[in-house]
Design a protein around this motif. Structure first.
Motif, mmCIF file in Angstrom:
data_model
loop_
_atom_site.group_PDB
_atom_site.id
_atom_site.type_symbol
_atom_site.label_atom_id
_atom_site.label_comp_id
_atom_site.label_asym_id
_atom_site.label_seq_id
_atom_site.Cartn_x
_atom_site.Cartn_y
_atom_site.Cartn_z
ATOM 1 N N HIS A 1 1.138 78.523 75.259
ATOM 2 C CA HIS A 1 1.199 78.884 76.323
ATOM 3 C C HIS A 1 -0.068 78.853 76.963
ATOM 4 C CE1 HIS A 1 4.192 80.594 73.307
ATOM 5 N NE2 HIS A 1 4.388 81.321 74.526
ATOM 6 N N ALA A 2 0.814 77.984 78.372
ATOM 7 C CA ALA A 2 -0.323 77.682 79.950
ATOM 8 C C ALA A 2 -0.386 78.551 80.461
ATOM 9 C CB ALA A 2 -0.591 76.442 79.515
ATOM 10 N N TYR A 3 -1.032 78.884 81.788
ATOM 11 C CA TYR A 3 -0.811 79.891 82.908
ATOM 12 C C TYR A 3 0.913 81.759 82.243
ATOM 13 C CZ TYR A 3 -1.947 75.353 85.238
ATOM 14 O OH TYR A 3 -2.750 74.722 85.359
ATOM 15 N N ALA A 4 0.007 81.421 81.804
ATOM 16 C CA ALA A 4 0.915 83.061 81.803
ATOM 17 C C ALA A 4 0.745 84.345 83.082
ATOM 18 C CB ALA A 4 0.553 83.925 80.457
ATOM 19 N N GLN A 5 2.130 84.715 83.418
ATOM 20 C CA GLN A 5 1.181 85.735 84.734
ATOM 21 C C GLN A 5 0.637 86.971 84.478
ATOM 22 O OE1 GLN A 5 4.989 85.817 87.101
ATOM 23 N NE2 GLN A 5 6.149 84.205 86.141
ATOM 24 N N ASP A 6 -0.045 87.732 85.630
ATOM 25 C CA ASP A 6 -0.714 88.184 85.561
ATOM 26 C C ASP A 6 0.536 89.816 84.711
ATOM 27 O OD1 ASP A 6 -3.255 89.975 86.378
ATOM 28 O OD2 ASP A 6 -1.812 91.310 87.205
ATOM 29 N N GLY A 7 -0.091 90.018 83.588
ATOM 30 C CA GLY A 7 0.610 91.410 83.053
ATOM 31 C C GLY A 7 1.848 91.027 81.859
ATOM 32 N N ALA A 8 1.761 89.321 81.676
ATOM 33 C CA ALA A 8 2.600 88.809 80.341
ATOM 34 C C ALA A 8 2.275 89.492 79.128
ATOM 35 C CB ALA A 8 2.376 87.655 80.909
ATOM 36 N N ARG B 1 6.472 74.686 74.590
ATOM 37 C CA ARG B 1 5.551 74.627 75.634
ATOM 38 C C ARG B 1 6.112 75.383 77.046
ATOM 39 N NH1 ARG B 1 2.678 68.915 77.807
ATOM 40 N NH2 ARG B 1 0.338 68.938 76.017
ATOM 41 N N ALA B 2 5.656 76.010 76.035
ATOM 42 C CA ALA B 2 5.957 77.576 77.545
ATOM 43 C C ALA B 2 5.241 77.906 78.809
ATOM 44 C CB ALA B 2 6.295 79.128 76.770
ATOM 45 N N ILE B 3 4.999 77.672 79.815
ATOM 46 C CA ILE B 3 3.619 77.204 81.058
ATOM 47 C C ILE B 3 4.952 78.771 82.109
ATOM 48 C CG2 ILE B 3 3.055 75.963 83.071
ATOM 49 C CD1 ILE B 3 3.081 74.810 79.500
ATOM 50 N N GLY B 4 3.623 79.551 82.482
ATOM 51 C CA GLY B 4 4.189 79.985 83.614
ATOM 52 C C GLY B 4 4.672 81.350 83.449
ATOM 53 N N THR B 5 4.859 82.488 82.166
ATOM 54 C CA THR B 5 5.408 82.983 81.202
ATOM 55 C C THR B 5 5.168 84.052 81.836
ATOM 56 O OG1 THR B 5 4.395 83.480 79.092
ATOM 57 C CG2 THR B 5 6.475 81.813 79.152
ATOM 58 N N GLN B 6 6.476 84.994 82.039
ATOM 59 C CA GLN B 6 6.276 86.678 82.543
ATOM 60 C C GLN B 6 5.840 87.444 81.035
ATOM 61 O OE1 GLN B 6 5.317 88.140 85.189
ATOM 62 N NE2 GLN B 6 4.572 89.920 84.069
ATOM 63 N N SER B 7 7.142 86.261 80.058
ATOM 64 C CA SER B 7 7.457 87.314 78.675
ATOM 65 C C SER B 7 7.663 86.276 77.921
ATOM 66 C CB SER B 7 8.288 88.362 78.898
ATOM 67 O OG SER B 7 9.918 87.903 79.434
ATOM 68 N N SER B 8 7.851 86.042 77.104
ATOM 69 C CA SER B 8 7.049 84.629 75.824
ATOM 70 C C SER B 8 7.740 85.335 74.486
ATOM 71 C CB SER B 8 6.358 83.830 75.596
ATOM 72 O OG SER B 8 7.008 82.694 75.082
ATOM 73 N N THR B 9 8.865 84.957 74.009
ATOM 74 C CA THR B 9 8.888 85.901 72.677
ATOM 75 C C THR B 9 9.348 84.786 71.338
ATOM 76 O OG1 THR B 9 9.638 88.272 74.014
ATOM 77 C CG2 THR B 9 9.899 87.599 70.923
ATOM 78 N N ILE B 10 8.511 84.490 69.990
ATOM 79 C CA ILE B 10 9.305 83.723 69.564
ATOM 80 C C ILE B 10 8.578 84.109 68.378
ATOM 81 C CG2 ILE B 10 8.679 81.576 68.084
ATOM 82 C CD1 ILE B 10 6.455 80.504 70.512
ATOM 83 N N GLU B 11 10.416 84.725 67.970
ATOM 84 C CA GLU B 11 10.308 85.696 66.492
ATOM 85 C C GLU B 11 11.862 84.737 65.098
ATOM 86 O OE1 GLU B 11 9.858 89.967 68.552
ATOM 87 O OE2 GLU B 11 11.829 89.143 67.728
ATOM 88 N N HIS B 12 11.189 84.840 64.059
ATOM 89 C CA HIS B 12 11.727 84.400 62.890
ATOM 90 C C HIS B 12 12.423 82.473 63.553
ATOM 91 C CE1 HIS B 12 11.896 88.334 60.768
ATOM 92 N NE2 HIS B 12 12.273 88.774 61.981
ATOM 93 N N CYS B 13 11.246 82.565 63.346
ATOM 94 C CA CYS B 13 10.618 80.726 63.181
ATOM 95 C C CYS B 13 9.961 79.919 63.082
ATOM 96 C CB CYS B 13 10.676 80.309 64.919
ATOM 97 S SG CYS B 13 11.717 80.769 66.896
ATOM 98 N N SER B 14 10.160 79.093 62.515
ATOM 99 C CA SER B 14 10.082 77.752 61.708
ATOM 100 C C SER B 14 9.048 76.595 62.582
ATOM 101 C CB SER B 14 9.997 77.603 60.484
ATOM 102 O OG SER B 14 11.051 76.966 60.678
ATOM 103 N N ALA B 15 7.769 76.341 62.602
ATOM 104 C CA ALA B 15 6.961 74.648 62.735
ATOM 105 C C ALA B 15 6.680 73.917 61.300
ATOM 106 C CB ALA B 15 6.016 74.837 63.694
#
Length: 435
Positions: free
Chosen positions: A183-190, A147-161
């Motif tokens: 992801h929720a509440y992403a910031q402007d320009g995220a 859970r990533a909240i309020g991000t300006q940048s978020s990267t999930i790479e080469h992972c697994s669930a």
């Protein structure tokens, strides 16, 4: 790591280590020395202050939630209370690499009807403005993955669930839990990127959603790429109010799902979603009476080189206004159902497997079909524009007298004289990827 030994409870030592690392501005390295680190109370529980950064690195060490109680293994959110938006401009960062996160201490609880006593375990709960997760494995989480909240940048790479999700079926299933990457509440320009990171729910069950984007009114970009999604009621869930999201979904096949792409929201005329080089297969059943695709918004939806097939009746695919289909295959698979084609443009697209009680209809605005194919039972595809909408078909044909219509005066297709040609080959999983 402050005395963590792979014993019965490494939570206290691990939490001290994370707090010291933030204060000293150094990374945490978790060595892969034991079968797993037992963290019944979590590995990290930080209320980040402005400017705080935490980097956790490993060579494959496993952090395991071993107690049957609600907990997040990695919490970098402090007193943030969902769904209140977090503060912005705090320059916080959380970076994870090489970890194995296992939530097996909390069992599956599919039949629990009291939300107040449900135990939910999460891999990561973050309100960091900048979030990175690479080469990590998340498994056995009845609750949520990231859970990533309020991000300006978020990267999930080469992972697994894997075995990540869950669902509360009793009352409010809409905004509860059960997502792989949220992801929720992403910031402007995220910018949000999920790449090479497959998501799989629990076997023989439907978890809530694979990828979720919601509660943002900002202009931001997101991409899901080369990340198959299996076993979720909604593979991708977008729920925004006034959002200007630009979402691209590329080569991320969706199977054992009910709705591959679900979009809901008001005032989304500046939003755009692209679904490219993907198939939606094994759409078993429906969510809210809909299947395959449900676009209940004003967002522009571009679908290109996508094959989709329903496998359980009934279904209603709702593409919504401002939709384009290009080089696609939409397969009824011989099932009764309907497809809502209001105000869409279809180019070189095949509608196949249509039974006599299937139908397609518009509402108020026109459908334009160019070089399309219609295959199914005689009279099965019912084009209903009794409300004054117009259907336009150019250079299209059918495998027989598939189309019957209740159409207005502007019909310019070849209904009644559509050229008859042999059906195309059966839909294969590789159709979209090889196009």
């Amino acid at each position: 790591m402050f005395g963590a030994t792979g014993g019965l409870n490494d939570s206290p030592a691990c939490k001290l280590c994370c707090e010291a690392a933030i204060a000293l501005k150094i990374p945490v390295f978790v060595p892969n020395l034991y079968p797993f680190y037992s963290v019944p109370d979590g590995f990290c529980e930080v209320a980040p202050a402005a400017g705080d950064e935490l980097e956790i690195l490993s060579d494959g060490a496993e952090l395991r939630a071993t107690a049957d109680r609600t907990v997040d293994i990695l919490s970098f959110a402090g007193d943030f209370i969902f769904p209140t938006p977090p503060k912005v401009g705090r320059r916080t960062r959380l970076s994870l690499s090489g970890l194995v996160l296992d939530g097996r201490g909390v069992p599956e609880q599919w039949s629990e009807t009291d939300y107040g006593i449900l135990r939910r375990v999460g891999a990561v709960n973050s309100s960091a403005e900048h979030f990175e997760m690479r080469h990590c494995k998340i498994r056995n989480f009845y609750g949520h993955g990231v859970r990533a909240i309020g991000t300006q940048s978020s990267t999930i790479e080469h992972c697994s669930a894997e075995n990540v999700g869950g669902h509360w079926y009793a009352y409010d299933t809409y905004d509860a839990f059960g997502d792989a990457f949220y992801h929720a509440y992403a910031q402007d320009g995220a910018e949000i990127r999920i790449q090479h990171s497959p998501m799989t729910g629990y076997p023989e069950k439907y978890s809530r959603a694979g990828c979720v984007f919601e509660f943002s009114s900002a202009r931001y970009e997101a991409i899901i790429e080369d990340s198959p999604i299996v076993g979720y009621e909604r593979s991708v869930h977008v729920e925004e109010q006034g959002s200007k999201i630009s979402l691209r979904i590329h080569r991320s096949h969706m199977s054992r799902t009910r709705v591959g792409l679900f979009i809901l929201g008001d005032e989304m005329s500046d939003a755009r979603v692209e679904l490219v080089d993907t198939y939606i297969d094994y759409a078993d059943g429906d969510y809210g009476g809909q299947s395959l695709v449900s676009n209940q918004s004003s967002a522009a939806l571009a679908i290109e080189r996508v094959a989709m097939r329903a496998t359980k009746q009934p279904f209603l695919a709702r593409f919504g206004p401002r939709t384009t289909l290009r080089d696609c295959i939409i397969d009824w698979n011989g099932l009764p159902g309907a497809i809502e084609l209001s105000s869409i443009s279809a180019v070189r697209t095949t509608f196949r497997g249509i039974r006599a009680n299937g139908s397609a209809h518009t509402s108020r605005v026109a459908l334009r079909a160019i070089e399309c194919r219609f295959e199914g039972d005689p009279g099965a595809l019912f084009l209903d524009s009794a409300d004054g909408a117009n259907w336009v078909a150019e250079n299209s044909f059918s495998s027989g007298p598939v189309v019957r219509a209740n159409i207005g005066p502007e019909w310019r297709g070849q209904y009644g004289t559509l050229p008859i040609r042999a059906p195309i080959d059966p839909l294969a999983r590789s159709v979209a990827a090889e196009s």
